[in-house]
Design a protein around this motif. Sequence first.
Motif, PDB file in Angstrom:
ATOM      1  N   CYS A  88     -10.915  -0.295   8.220  1.00 14.77           N
ATOM      2  CA  CYS A  88     -10.177   0.720   8.973  1.00 14.77           C
ATOM      3  C   CYS A  88      -9.392   1.671   8.080  1.00 14.77           C
ATOM      4  N   ARG A  89      -9.632   1.635   6.777  1.00 14.38           N
ATOM      5  CA  ARG A  89      -8.781   2.383   5.838  1.00 14.38           C
ATOM      6  C   ARG A  89      -8.676   3.860   6.181  1.00 14.38           C
ATOM      7  N   ASN A  90      -9.773   4.509   6.523  1.00 12.58           N
ATOM      8  CA  ASN A  90      -9.752   5.956   6.768  1.00 12.58           C
ATOM      9  C   ASN A  90      -8.963   6.332   8.019  1.00 12.58           C
ATOM     10  N   ALA A  91      -8.717   5.368   8.878  1.00 14.29           N
ATOM     11  CA  ALA A  91      -7.975   5.642  10.105  1.00 14.29           C
ATOM     12  C   ALA A  91      -6.470   5.428   9.946  1.00 14.29           C
ATOM     13  N   LEU A  92      -6.047   4.939   8.799  1.00 13.36           N
ATOM     14  CA  LEU A  92      -4.640   4.596   8.608  1.00 13.36           C
ATOM     15  C   LEU A  92      -3.839   5.777   8.070  1.00 13.36           C
ATOM     16  N   PRO A  93      -2.616   5.956   8.548  1.00 13.12           N
ATOM     17  CA  PRO A  93      -1.763   7.027   8.019  1.00 13.12           C
ATOM     18  C   PRO A  93      -1.464   6.793   6.539  1.00 13.12           C
ATOM     19  N   GLU A  94      -1.737   7.785   5.725  1.00 13.67           N
ATOM     20  CA  GLU A  94      -1.590   7.631   4.278  1.00 13.67           C
ATOM     21  C   GLU A  94      -0.175   7.231   3.891  1.00 13.67           C
ATOM     22  N   ALA A  95       0.807   7.809   4.565  1.00 15.50           N
ATOM     23  CA  ALA A  95       2.195   7.552   4.198  1.00 15.50           C
ATOM     24  C   ALA A  95       2.610   6.109   4.437  1.00 15.50           C
ATOM     25  N   CYS A  96       1.870   5.400   5.283  1.00 14.58           N
ATOM     26  CA  CYS A  96       2.211   4.010   5.606  1.00 14.58           C
ATOM     27  C   CYS A  96       1.578   3.011   4.651  1.00 14.58           C
ATOM     28  N   CYS A  97       0.623   3.456   3.847  1.00 13.84           N
ATOM     29  CA  CYS A  97      -0.164   2.549   3.002  1.00 13.84           C
ATOM     30  C   CYS A  97       0.454   2.439   1.612  1.00 13.84           C
ATOM     31  N   LYS A  98       1.103   1.323   1.359  1.00 19.54           N
ATOM     32  CA  LYS A  98       1.824   1.104   0.115  1.00 19.54           C
ATOM     33  C   LYS A  98       1.080   0.094  -0.759  1.00 19.54           C
ATOM     34  N   LEU A  99       1.294   0.198  -2.069  1.00 22.39           N
ATOM     35  CA  LEU A  99       0.695  -0.740  -3.007  1.00 22.39           C
ATOM     36  C   LEU A  99       1.678  -1.843  -3.380  1.00 22.39           C
ATOM     37  N   LEU A 100       1.152  -3.037  -3.510  1.00 26.13           N
ATOM     38  CA  LEU A 100       1.950  -4.154  -3.997  1.00 26.13           C
ATOM     39  C   LEU A 100       2.252  -3.977  -5.478  1.00 26.13           C
ATOM     40  N   SER A 101       3.381  -4.501  -5.903  1.00 26.44           N
ATOM     41  CA  SER A 101       3.667  -4.666  -7.323  1.00 26.44           C
ATOM     42  C   SER A 101       3.951  -6.140  -7.575  1.00 26.44           C
ATOM     43  N   ASP A 102       4.096  -6.509  -8.832  1.00 28.34           N
ATOM     44  CA  ASP A 102       4.280  -7.922  -9.162  1.00 28.34           C
ATOM     45  C   ASP A 102       5.524  -8.508  -8.525  1.00 28.34           C
ATOM     46  N   SER A 103       6.534  -7.670  -8.348  1.00 25.06           N
ATOM     47  CA  SER A 103       7.767  -8.089  -7.704  1.00 25.06           C
ATOM     48  C   SER A 103       8.441  -6.848  -7.131  1.00 25.06           C
ATOM     49  N   PHE A 104       8.812  -6.903  -5.861  1.00 21.39           N
ATOM     50  CA  PHE A 104       9.479  -5.765  -5.238  1.00 21.39           C
ATOM     51  C   PHE A 104      10.374  -6.277  -4.117  1.00 21.39           C
ATOM     52  N   THR A 105      11.173  -5.392  -3.578  1.00 22.64           N
ATOM     53  CA  THR A 105      12.164  -5.778  -2.579  1.00 22.64           C
ATOM     54  C   THR A 105      12.017  -4.934  -1.326  1.00 22.64           C
ATOM     55  N   ILE A 106      12.044  -5.605  -0.185  1.00 23.84           N
ATOM     56  CA  ILE A 106      12.163  -4.937   1.111  1.00 23.84           C
ATOM     57  C   ILE A 106      13.441  -5.469   1.748  1.00 23.84           C
ATOM     58  N   GLY A 107      14.365  -4.572   2.039  1.00 23.50           N
ATOM     59  CA  GLY A 107      15.651  -5.029   2.561  1.00 23.50           C
ATOM     60  C   GLY A 107      16.315  -5.969   1.573  1.00 23.50           C
ATOM     61  N   LYS A 108      16.606  -7.171   2.033  1.00 17.69           N
ATOM     62  CA  LYS A 108      17.249  -8.164   1.169  1.00 17.69           C
ATOM     63  C   LYS A 108      16.283  -9.250   0.706  1.00 17.69           C
ATOM     64  N   VAL A 109      14.984  -9.001   0.893  1.00 15.70           N
ATOM     65  CA  VAL A 109      13.980 -10.000   0.534  1.00 15.70           C
ATOM     66  C   VAL A 109      13.211  -9.562  -0.718  1.00 15.70           C
ATOM     67  N   LYS A 110      13.197 -10.429  -1.692  1.00 15.80           N
ATOM     68  CA  LYS A 110      12.369 -10.226  -2.880  1.00 15.80           C
ATOM     69  C   LYS A 110      10.993 -10.804  -2.613  1.00 15.80           C
ATOM     70  N   ILE A 111       9.954 -10.035  -2.904  1.00 19.95           N
ATOM     71  CA  ILE A 111       8.576 -10.422  -2.588  1.00 19.95           C
ATOM     72  C   ILE A 111       7.761 -10.485  -3.868  1.00 19.95           C
ATOM     73  N   GLU A 112       7.059 -11.596  -4.057  1.00 21.96           N
ATOM     74  CA  GLU A 112       6.184 -11.765  -5.208  1.00 21.96           C
ATOM     75  C   GLU A 112       4.812 -12.201  -4.719  1.00 21.96           C
ATOM     76  N   PRO A 113       3.816 -11.298  -4.746  1.00 15.02           N
ATOM     77  CA  PRO A 113       2.456 -11.712  -4.410  1.00 15.02           C
ATOM     78  C   PRO A 113       1.857 -12.536  -5.541  1.00 15.02           C
ATOM     79  N   PHE A 114       0.921 -13.391  -5.194  1.00 16.31           N
ATOM     80  CA  PHE A 114       0.207 -14.169  -6.210  1.00 16.31           C
ATOM     81  C   PHE A 114      -1.263 -14.269  -5.815  1.00 16.31           C
ATOM     82  N   SER A 115      -2.125 -14.332  -6.808  1.00 20.95           N
ATOM     83  CA  SER A 115      -3.568 -14.335  -6.568  1.00 20.95           C
ATOM     84  C   SER A 115      -4.016 -15.655  -5.973  1.00 20.95           C
ATOM     85  N   ILE A 116      -4.969 -15.558  -5.046  1.00 18.43           N
ATOM     86  CA  ILE A 116      -5.606 -16.742  -4.477  1.00 18.43           C
ATOM     87  C   ILE A 116      -7.118 -16.601  -4.604  1.00 18.43           C
ATOM     88  N   SER A 117      -7.826 -17.698  -4.437  1.00 20.16           N
ATOM     89  CA  SER A 117      -9.277 -17.709  -4.589  1.00 20.16           C
ATOM     90  C   SER A 117      -9.941 -17.649  -3.217  1.00 20.16           C
TER      91      SER A 117
END
Length: 260
Positions: A88-117
Amino acid sequence: MQIHVLASGSTGNATYIEMENTKLLVDAGISARRIKQSLDKIGTKIEDIDGVLITHEHRDHVNGLTTLLKKYNLPAYTQSDTWQAMYCRNALPEACCKLLSDSFTIGKVKIEPFSISHDAADPVGFRLYAGSSKVCVATDLGFVTPTVKAALALSDAVVLEANHDVDMLKNGSYPWYLKKRIMSNRGHLANTDAGWTLARLDRKAHTHVFLAHLSQENNSLELAEKTVADILTTQGCKLGQDITLHRTYPEQISGLSEYK
């Protein structure tokens, strides 16, 4: 802290996590209407969601994303390759589509994505931190790598896949190619793998565990819970004291409110 698994399974996945008044969704694999209705039931307005975290591009994790972003203008975060692979990528508003970084914060929550298999473009799980609390989400993974094990360690709450019983899968009606995919290192986690992962995990004094993404054909709520519980108890874990297990469902909410 609140965690509510709004839906879990092959028909759709979405989890609401609130920490320090920051409101997040992990995946949006059910309709936006159903997400709104589920949030209403737990006293949260969909307009108040601070961000949507996407683990990977499979439809049972993104089916509601288009309407969610278009109608409510919510920011959504995932990997670059995941955005590119999303149907559905082409149907999504560009301004809403954000990229993950190794560590980032939304509000008061620190978020760390990690790779899975998993057999997706660039799938991830998520570690969420706020104050002294930690929540980890890891579903749709073929096996638990050292990276995943480290991510799960010392969490207050874990959403962990317990997808199938190996014997049920082997003896079931699925075609062989699909059985091979599910059992592969890029497929889904079996009940026994979930149990042994938890048994060998570095844990806090008490951990809430949501057994997630159960197969409706190759598993059952009772079997998943019993298999994991049996492994934990044989390894000296006291259920309800060291670990509390929670069931999740395709069509109903499972959750805990305001706990530590």
